[in-house]
Design a protein around this motif. Sequence first.
Motif, mmCIF file in Angstrom:
data_model
loop_
_atom_site.group_PDB
_atom_site.id
_atom_site.type_symbol
_atom_site.label_atom_id
_atom_site.label_comp_id
_atom_site.label_asym_id
_atom_site.label_seq_id
_atom_site.Cartn_x
_atom_site.Cartn_y
_atom_site.Cartn_z
ATOM 1 N N ASP A 195 -7.652 9.549 8.408
ATOM 2 C CA ASP A 195 -7.246 8.738 7.263
ATOM 3 C C ASP A 195 -7.685 9.362 5.947
ATOM 4 O OD1 ASP A 195 -9.946 8.182 6.913
ATOM 5 O OD2 ASP A 195 -9.825 6.113 7.614
ATOM 6 N N GLY A 196 -7.438 8.663 4.845
ATOM 7 C CA GLY A 196 -7.741 9.182 3.521
ATOM 8 C C GLY A 196 -9.206 9.321 3.218
ATOM 9 N N ASP A 197 -10.060 8.717 4.039
ATOM 10 C CA ASP A 197 -11.506 8.873 3.894
ATOM 11 C C ASP A 197 -12.062 9.911 4.860
ATOM 12 O OD1 ASP A 197 -11.900 6.854 1.859
ATOM 13 O OD2 ASP A 197 -11.453 5.377 3.403
ATOM 14 N N GLY A 198 -11.165 10.588 5.602
ATOM 15 C CA GLY A 198 -11.587 11.637 6.511
ATOM 16 C C GLY A 198 -12.057 11.153 7.871
ATOM 17 N N VAL A 199 -11.759 9.895 8.198
ATOM 18 C CA VAL A 199 -12.196 9.310 9.471
ATOM 19 C C VAL A 199 -11.027 9.323 10.458
ATOM 20 C CG1 VAL A 199 -13.105 7.237 10.600
ATOM 21 C CG2 VAL A 199 -13.850 7.844 8.273
ATOM 22 N N GLN A 200 -11.308 9.748 11.697
ATOM 23 C CA GLN A 200 -10.279 9.753 12.732
ATOM 24 C C GLN A 200 -9.986 8.323 13.187
ATOM 25 O OE1 GLN A 200 -8.968 12.664 13.576
ATOM 26 N NE2 GLN A 200 -7.573 12.058 15.198
ATOM 27 N N ARG A 256 -6.844 4.090 0.943
ATOM 28 C CA ARG A 256 -8.236 4.351 1.312
ATOM 29 C C ARG A 256 -9.207 3.537 0.463
ATOM 30 N NH1 ARG A 256 -10.019 10.288 -0.857
ATOM 31 N NH2 ARG A 256 -10.042 9.826 -3.087
ATOM 32 N N ARG A 257 -10.516 3.813 0.726
ATOM 33 C CA ARG A 257 -11.606 3.121 0.032
ATOM 34 C C ARG A 257 -11.418 1.608 0.099
ATOM 35 N NH1 ARG A 257 -13.118 7.259 -4.980
ATOM 36 N NH2 ARG A 257 -13.722 8.962 -3.586
ATOM 37 N N TYR A 258 -11.411 1.105 1.307
ATOM 38 C CA TYR A 258 -11.249 -0.324 1.527
ATOM 39 C C TYR A 258 -12.464 -1.086 1.008
ATOM 40 C CZ TYR A 258 -6.880 -0.312 4.106
ATOM 41 O OH TYR A 258 -5.554 -0.220 4.444
ATOM 42 N N GLU A 259 -12.186 -2.151 0.259
ATOM 43 C CA GLU A 259 -13.217 -3.018 -0.288
ATOM 44 C C GLU A 259 -12.772 -4.470 -0.136
ATOM 45 O OE1 GLU A 259 -13.805 -1.899 -4.336
ATOM 46 O OE2 GLU A 259 -14.496 0.136 -3.861
ATOM 47 N N THR A 260 -13.743 -5.381 -0.138
ATOM 48 C CA THR A 260 -13.405 -6.796 -0.024
ATOM 49 C C THR A 260 -12.831 -7.299 -1.341
ATOM 50 O OG1 THR A 260 -15.153 -7.166 1.601
ATOM 51 C CG2 THR A 260 -14.292 -9.102 0.473
ATOM 52 N N PRO A 277 -7.217 -1.966 0.566
ATOM 53 C CA PRO A 277 -7.381 -0.636 -0.025
ATOM 54 C C PRO A 277 -7.544 -0.745 -1.536
ATOM 55 C CG PRO A 277 -5.090 -1.003 0.582
ATOM 56 C CD PRO A 277 -5.859 -2.160 1.125
ATOM 57 N N SER A 278 -8.572 -0.102 -2.077
ATOM 58 C CA SER A 278 -8.783 -0.113 -3.521
ATOM 59 C C SER A 278 -8.210 1.126 -4.182
ATOM 60 C CB SER A 278 -10.277 -0.206 -3.845
ATOM 61 O OG SER A 278 -10.955 0.976 -3.448
ATOM 62 N N ARG A 302 -5.810 3.230 -8.577
ATOM 63 C CA ARG A 302 -6.984 2.419 -8.230
ATOM 64 C C ARG A 302 -6.739 0.972 -8.645
ATOM 65 N NH1 ARG A 302 -9.003 7.282 -10.289
ATOM 66 N NH2 ARG A 302 -10.247 8.484 -8.787
ATOM 67 N N SER A 303 -7.076 0.040 -7.765
ATOM 68 C CA SER A 303 -6.877 -1.386 -8.047
ATOM 69 C C SER A 303 -8.223 -2.095 -8.131
ATOM 70 C CB SER A 303 -6.008 -2.029 -6.963
ATOM 71 O OG SER A 303 -6.592 -1.888 -5.691
ATOM 72 N N THR A 304 -8.379 -2.918 -9.158
ATOM 73 C CA THR A 304 -9.590 -3.700 -9.375
ATOM 74 C C THR A 304 -9.196 -5.072 -9.914
ATOM 75 O OG1 THR A 304 -9.844 -2.848 -11.632
ATOM 76 C CG2 THR A 304 -11.010 -1.663 -9.873
ATOM 77 N N GLU A 305 -10.182 -5.945 -9.986
ATOM 78 C CA GLU A 305 -10.022 -7.253 -10.618
ATOM 79 C C GLU A 305 -8.894 -8.073 -9.996
ATOM 80 O OE1 GLU A 305 -9.953 -7.017 -14.915
ATOM 81 O OE2 GLU A 305 -11.285 -5.271 -14.910
ATOM 82 N N HIS A 306 -8.841 -8.097 -8.659
ATOM 83 C CA HIS A 306 -7.924 -9.020 -7.988
ATOM 84 C C HIS A 306 -8.326 -10.456 -8.335
ATOM 85 C CE1 HIS A 306 -7.211 -5.441 -5.468
ATOM 86 N NE2 HIS A 306 -6.060 -5.996 -5.166
#
Length: 267
Positions: free
Chosen positions: A158-163, A213-217, A224-225, A242-246
Amino acid sequence: MFELQNLQRRALLCGSGALLLATLAGPTRAEERSADQILQAADAVRNPPGSFSVRLQLTEYRQGRQSANSVLIVYARPSPDSGQYRNLVQFVTPARDAGKLMLRNGTDLWFYDPSSSASVRISPQQRLLGQASNGDVMTTQLARDYRAERVGREPLKDGDGVQRDSLHLRLSALREDVSYARVDLWVDATDDRPLMARYFSAEDRLLKTAYFRRYETALGRSRPSETVIIDGLDSGWVTVMRSTEHTLREVPEAWLQRDYLPRFRAQ
């Protein structure tokens, strides 16, 4: 920029068909659902339920060097008829674009410039910044615009380099007015997280590859953020969104009407 370079190389590998089918030990929950159900679940990961707003920062890179930057606020509200999101996009920066608006209501997409007080029809396929098109910054339910079919179950970095153990879906547009004629989408087989997508033209030409990538709550679940979008021909042309302030909020019906655009004021 090391991460972006790795993603560029990964996109090239995916384009050359280096993904291999995984061996399945037996039926699982993923195999019990239809491709359309999996796509609906992936939509729910990307998009909060109901009306909301989100702040997007788009940064364009050319051969590893930042070349442009833009900030938008997207207001989204589901249509009571179709369930598809309607969107009002407010330009914040750069200063020359501040106050400009884009409105999507059904199949209509309009651009409004307060300096001329004119709204003109535009296409979701038009470039907004770098690899991000007008349609890319809009909130959408892919399951409303595409028919999904299962390609297979595959290992994917994935985009964070994790299989990841992923499900590969092929999405075919249900109408001609959607942003892309075909999309290949990979989602995590365990939790339906979108991992990667490849977008194609009507002529079956690869337009871009995106990594989620960069999943955040955000608003109650992991989302994905960041989306890294890589050009289909030039892997050194990259746009990071980049997405913020949902924020869950009421998006008034009036905001989603073309004749209201001259009266809209930032909230």
